[in-house]
Enzyme design. Structure first.
Site, PDB file in Angstrom:
ATOM      1  N   GLY A  73       2.946   2.058  -6.505  1.00  0.00           N
ATOM      2  CA  GLY A  73       1.949   2.862  -5.835  1.00  0.00           C
ATOM      3  C   GLY A  73       1.963   4.281  -6.377  1.00  0.00           C
ATOM      4  O   GLY A  73       2.506   4.550  -7.444  1.00  0.00           O
ATOM      5  N   GLY A  74       1.368   5.195  -5.586  1.00  0.00           N
ATOM      6  CA  GLY A  74       1.256   6.561  -6.075  1.00  0.00           C
ATOM      7  C   GLY A  74       2.583   7.273  -6.183  1.00  0.00           C
ATOM      8  O   GLY A  74       2.719   8.249  -6.916  1.00  0.00           O
ATOM      9  N   MET A  75       3.620   6.799  -5.471  1.00  0.00           N
ATOM     10  CA  MET A  75       4.894   7.507  -5.443  1.00  0.00           C
ATOM     11  C   MET A  75       6.040   6.675  -5.994  1.00  0.00           C
ATOM     12  O   MET A  75       6.966   7.216  -6.599  1.00  0.00           O
ATOM     13  CB  MET A  75       5.202   7.931  -4.002  1.00  0.00           C
ATOM     14  N   LYS A 115      12.851   0.241  -3.954  1.00  0.00           N
ATOM     15  CA  LYS A 115      11.742   1.133  -4.268  1.00  0.00           C
ATOM     16  C   LYS A 115      12.299   2.344  -4.999  1.00  0.00           C
ATOM     17  O   LYS A 115      13.162   3.042  -4.482  1.00  0.00           O
ATOM     18  CB  LYS A 115      11.019   1.557  -2.992  1.00  0.00           C
ATOM     19  N   LEU A 119       7.597  -5.970  -8.434  1.00  0.00           N
ATOM     20  CA  LEU A 119       6.635  -6.457  -7.447  1.00  0.00           C
ATOM     21  C   LEU A 119       5.329  -5.669  -7.470  1.00  0.00           C
ATOM     22  O   LEU A 119       4.280  -6.201  -7.137  1.00  0.00           O
ATOM     23  CB  LEU A 119       7.243  -6.394  -6.047  1.00  0.00           C
ATOM     24  N   GLY A 120       5.402  -4.397  -7.831  1.00  0.00           N
ATOM     25  CA  GLY A 120       4.195  -3.578  -7.851  1.00  0.00           C
ATOM     26  C   GLY A 120       4.563  -2.114  -7.826  1.00  0.00           C
ATOM     27  O   GLY A 120       5.733  -1.737  -7.873  1.00  0.00           O
ATOM     28  N   ASP A 148      -0.137   6.868   7.646  1.00  0.00           N
ATOM     29  CA  ASP A 148      -0.829   6.113   6.591  1.00  0.00           C
ATOM     30  C   ASP A 148      -0.912   4.638   6.986  1.00  0.00           C
ATOM     31  O   ASP A 148      -0.602   3.746   6.195  1.00  0.00           O
ATOM     32  CB  ASP A 148      -0.098   6.272   5.252  1.00  0.00           C
TER      33      ASP A 148
END
Length: 552
Positions: free
Chosen positions: A32-34, A52, A29-30, A148
């Site tokens: 991020g930074g982590m 994730k 799906l995508g 965040d």
């Protein structure tokens, strides 16, 4: 299907034919930074989930892994309809396996895409901001600060439900003691297991001044970030601008954003004032998330149910006195007629379209029902209203043992809402929302009971006299509950613990000789088609220390 097992954490899962534990990876799906996010299939519960995983290039950075586990702990501590549900956290099998979080799959898009290239009207913006404020209020009440909050971390499902994601920078009340700091690239800066003065966490465009300075943050930092997010939705631009990260942080610390009404004059003054209160440099001047949620809800109600004509005029002193004198002297009858016309126009033009929008969504039926009840005295004979009312209403017939039980209900998705009285049993063809409901039954001399039923409403209910119920247990009525793909099983009434058995209670049962009491073993012991004696069966039912019962 081959398992996802590797000697190095640098090998991400393949898509389509690989599994993590009992989850089949479907597509990516995508990232991020982590972490990297996948859509997967839970082969045990037959549902779609999101997984994730830590990015392969972060493996070995203990601070990143700590933040990853922190996200799961923070989100799983919360139970709120606008916060993504965490199912479990696990680790990839094999040496060097990566950690992964299994969570609710949100079929929708982030608010950052919803608002891309456009400004929202006040009602639409409130529809997104209010659930976020409610979610943050729940998190803050549990001692969790998100740190965040931004449009990319808020999802909108295809049915319009808002979900807050990504507690990867969340701050718990009791963080671990060790200090091990790591820094990630890009717009988001992450730290190790303990936050100290001078460390910057979050996304710069939505940081509070205290975050930008690396100071300790509290719940009011999230309020600032939500204020910045609401500003973007209404103004179509960020409140603070800068050509680079340093300039942006400097603007957050120094500048005051342009007033919203200088960018668009159609916004309500009270909404503009509330957004700018959220963006105060001094955190003491900001509202709490709970206060923000309440004020946003009040503004939303006013916009959805506008006061027009006479009501608006009466709010202006220059008009109120002469108008009231004229009305009292000569137009009392006309006022009542005018008010009736105004109420009917509001009911037909504002409320009925809102009911129609909510009626198509099962989760919106309860709210639609409440609105229909509110305007029923005004437009109850309107055929269009009657059709809408039928769409959001079910008629329930209910009997109880004993009769004369007071019955009330509320929407399943709003457990903190007040109970709505329905009447005393027996009840016949009573209208209730066409939705899953929570039920409550009360009568003097009997234990009150609350229930959610497999069907849409309970056909009957038996109450237990006060003092007759075993301690800590509830009575489950007889029936034949039906679950998809499973044959219904008829059951007699039985008692069930109100809560799960704890380890301490189970140990007390074992230590008290529960496995040795013959009166607790009422069924034959079968092994591969042959019957064992009780002694033979219990001889096999031991753990690795040879104590009765399983070890785990």
């Amino acid at each position: 299907m081959p398992s996802v097992v590797s000697d190095s954490a640098a090998d991400p899962p393949a898509v389509g034919d690989d599994v993590l534990s009992h989850y089949q990876v479907l597509d990516k799906l995508g990232e991020g930074g982590m972490g990297v996010l996948y859509r997967a299939r839970d082969n045990r519960l037959e549902r779609t989930v999101a997984i994730k995983m830590l990015r392969p290039d972060t493996e070995g950075e203990e601070s990143i892994r700590w933040r990853f586990v922190q996200e799961a702990r923070a989100a799983s501590a919360l139970n709120h309809p606008n916060i993504v549900t965490i199912y479990e956290i696990d680790r990839q099998a094999g040496p060097g396996g990566a950690d992964f979080i299994v969570m609710e799959y949100i079929d929708g898009q982030p608010i950052s895409k919803v608002i891309a290239g456009r400004r929202l009207d006040a009602i639409e913006a409130l529809g997104y901001a209010l659930p976020v404020a409610s979610a943050l209020a729940a998190a803050h009440a549990a001692g969790i600060v998100h740190r965040d909050v931004k449009p990319a971390n808020v999802m909108v499902t295809d049915s319009g439900q808002v979900k807050v994601l990504d507690f990867g920078l969340a701050k718990l009340q009791s963080p671990p003691a060790e200090v091990d700091v790591g820094t990630g690239g890009g717009n988001t800066v992450t730290t190790g297991p303990r936050t100290t003065d001078g460390m910057i966490l979050g996304t710069p465009a939505y940081m509070s001044p205290e975050q930008a300075q690396g100071q300790p943050v509290d719940a009011r930092s999230d309020v600032f970030s939500l204020g910045a997010m609401l500003y973007v939705m209404l103004a179509g631009r960020r409140p603070f601008l800068g050509d680079n990260q340093v300039a942006l942080l400097s603007a957050i610390l120094r500048d005051h954003p342009p007033t919203l009404r200088s960018l668009r004059a159609d916004l309500p003054k009270d909404l503009e004032a509330l957004v700018h209160r959220c963006l105060e440099k001094d955190r003491e001047k900001r509202p709490s998330a709970q206060e923000l949620s309440a004020e946003l809800a009040a503004i939303q109600r006013r916009l959805l149910h506008p006061v027009t004509g006479l009501g608006a005029a009466l709010r202006r002193k220059a008009v109120a006195v002469p108008l009231v004198l004229v009305l009292i002297a000569a137009m009392v009858g006309a006022v009542f007629a005018w008010r009736r016309v105004t109420e009917e126009r509001w009911a037909r033009q504002t409320v009925m379209p809102q009911i129609a929008r909510l009626a198509v969504d099962f989760e919106g039926a309860a709210k639609a029902f409440r609105l229909a009840r509110e305007i029923e005295p005004i437009v109850g004979d309107d055929p269009r209203f009657q059709e809408l009312f039928r769409q959001v209403t079910w008629l329930t017939t209910l009997e109880t043992d004993p009769p004369g039980v007071a019955v009330s209900y509320k929407d399943y998705l709003t457990p903190k809402a007040p109970w709505q009285p329905l009447g005393r049993t027996p009840l016949k063809d009573q209208p209730v929302p066409a939705s899953q409901l929570r039920w409550r039954f009360e009568k003097d001399g009997y234990e009150p009971a609350e229930a959610v039923f497999a069907g849409l409403w309970p056909p009957s209910m038996t109450l237990v006299r006060k003092g007759a119920a075993p301690s800590g247990m509830v009575r489950v009525p007889a029936g034949a509950p039906s679950v998809v793909k499973v044959k219904p099983v008829k059951t007699e009434p039985f008692w069930l613990d109100r809560y799960e058995v704890t380890n301490a209670e189970y140990k007390k049962f074992v230590d008290g000789g529960g496995y040795r009491r013959p009166d607790l073993w009422k069924h034959a012991f079968l092994l591969e088609g042959r019957t064992l004696s009780r002694e033979q069966a219990l001889a096999r039912l031991v753990d690795t220390t040879w104590r009765p019962g399983p070890a785990n």
